[in-house]
Design an enzyme around this catalytic site. Sequence first.
Site, short mmCIF file in Angstrom:
data_model
loop_
_atom_site.label_atom_id
_atom_site.label_comp_id
_atom_site.label_asym_id
_atom_site.label_seq_id
_atom_site.Cartn_x
_atom_site.Cartn_y
_atom_site.Cartn_z
CB SER A 57 -0.93 -0.01 1.21
OG SER A 57 -0.17 0.00 2.40
CG HIS A 67 -4.20 -1.66 -0.15
ND1 HIS A 67 -4.72 -0.37 -0.05
CD2 HIS A 67 -3.70 -1.96 1.07
CE1 HIS A 67 -4.51 0.09 1.17
NE2 HIS A 67 -3.90 -0.85 1.88
CE LYS A 120 -7.06 -0.88 4.00
NZ LYS A 120 -6.08 -1.87 4.43
C1 LIG Z 1 -5.75 -2.32 5.83
C2 LIG Z 1 -4.99 -3.59 5.80
C3 LIG Z 1 -5.21 -4.60 6.74
C4 LIG Z 1 -6.16 -4.43 7.89
O1 LIG Z 1 -7.48 -4.40 7.44
P1 LIG Z 1 -8.65 -4.12 8.51
O2 LIG Z 1 -9.83 -4.82 7.96
O3 LIG Z 1 -8.81 -2.63 8.55
O4 LIG Z 1 -8.21 -4.66 9.81
C5 LIG Z 1 -4.52 -5.79 6.61
N1 LIG Z 1 -3.63 -5.98 5.60
C6 LIG Z 1 -3.38 -5.01 4.69
C7 LIG Z 1 -2.39 -5.25 3.59
C8 LIG Z 1 -4.03 -3.79 4.77
O5 LIG Z 1 -3.75 -2.84 3.89
#
Ligand SMILES: *Cc1c(COP(=O)(O)O)cnc(C)c1O
Length: 404
Positions: free
Chosen positions: A188, A216, A247
């Site tokens: 990310s 992502h 997301k």
């Molecule tokens: C945002 C993210 C997470 C965590 O996701 P949540 O559902 O907000 O706990 C885990 N791994 C990656 C690669 C992320 O970007």
Amino acid sequence: MSASKQKNTFFDELSNKLDSLREQGLYKFERVIASRQGPEVTCDDGRQLINLCANNYLGLSGDEATVQAAIAATEEFGYGLSSVRFICGTQTVHKQLERAISDFLGMEDTILYAAAFDANGGVFEPLFDEQDAIISDALNHASIIDGIRLCKAARYRYANNDMDDLEVQLQAAADKRHRIIVTDGVFSMDGTIAQLDQICDLADKYDALVMIDECHASGFMGATGRGTHEHHSVMGRIDIITGTLGKALGGAMGGFTAARKEVIDTLRQKSRPYLFSNTLAPSIAGASLSVLQRLSSSTELRDKLHANTAFFRSEIAALGFTIKPGTHPVVPVMLFDAPIAQKFAARMYELGVLVTGFFYPVVPMGQARVRVQLSAAHTTEQLKTALAAFAQVGRELNLIKYAQ
Ligand SMILES: *Cc1c(COP(=O)(O)O)cnc(C)c1O
């Protein structure tokens, strides 16, 4: 010293550490938004800003159809379950969502969690022990690193996206019972897409499993948005997929792990964040289900996101900014210097554009940047306004010369 004085020392130490973070410019402030999440937001100071820093890739976080689906699920299934899944916390909507995620990703079965952080935290320990090896990309997400720490397997680390080093680590782990390669599908901070075709070939060569974290990617990578495995044409060759509902897939919260039935069954029996934490709220399950139905019936949002990304990437480069090359909607605009990155983001805020500066230790020393994240919900007009602000601030800070 009295007990209360010792306590005072404890609190004083915390205050001092916080002061030192502020002095180093490493203290994280939270902007307060007073509207829905979206391509534009209104902050609590009344300012309206174009938002270039949410993970709202498909624009569904504040989307009316998504909100209505959440309301409908709340009406039908109530506010919450007051239970973990296995006691009395599983509703039809949870089973339907698990089925829909499996189908969308092309996997056999899926288990839901309260967050992807929990999915990653609870995936390794039930499946691997000291006889096994976990081979992890150096830039993997914090939740993967924590999950591996909770598990007794030997840990091997390979340099980010470095296939030669991955092969070296696979050879080093050759005497272990099972090997699993673990990588973010997309990293990310850089928008780097993991080379899953090569990773799967190496996994075949060294008899290893492959796990990807698709936070992502799920919903928009690949021709029909299934994820990085679709992007690299390796659907069917990935053993475990973790991802988030927080997301692109609606943006509320919630996570999942998808894999073969025996893997998911094992996690339902043994994964601690699943066994000892509350079930996902029905509103989130119902809205996520509606999102997956929408994304399965049309690639419109995914296509719009990629068109916005291509437009922004080419225009920002034409202004004379250095970006990390690629195709992902994460666009790192490289400023290299930490104070400049901070100044840049602050000036953009004054001009009505919300971007975040990232600097060490979040990214390597000397690699400070402003990270832009595109959304399907951005209009071309909004992107042009944001680009004009980039040009102005770039000129003001003497970072670009030729912008008109
Ligand atoms: C945002 C993210 C997470 C965590 O996701 P949540 O559902 O907000 O706990 C885990 N791994 C990656 C690669 C992320 O970007």
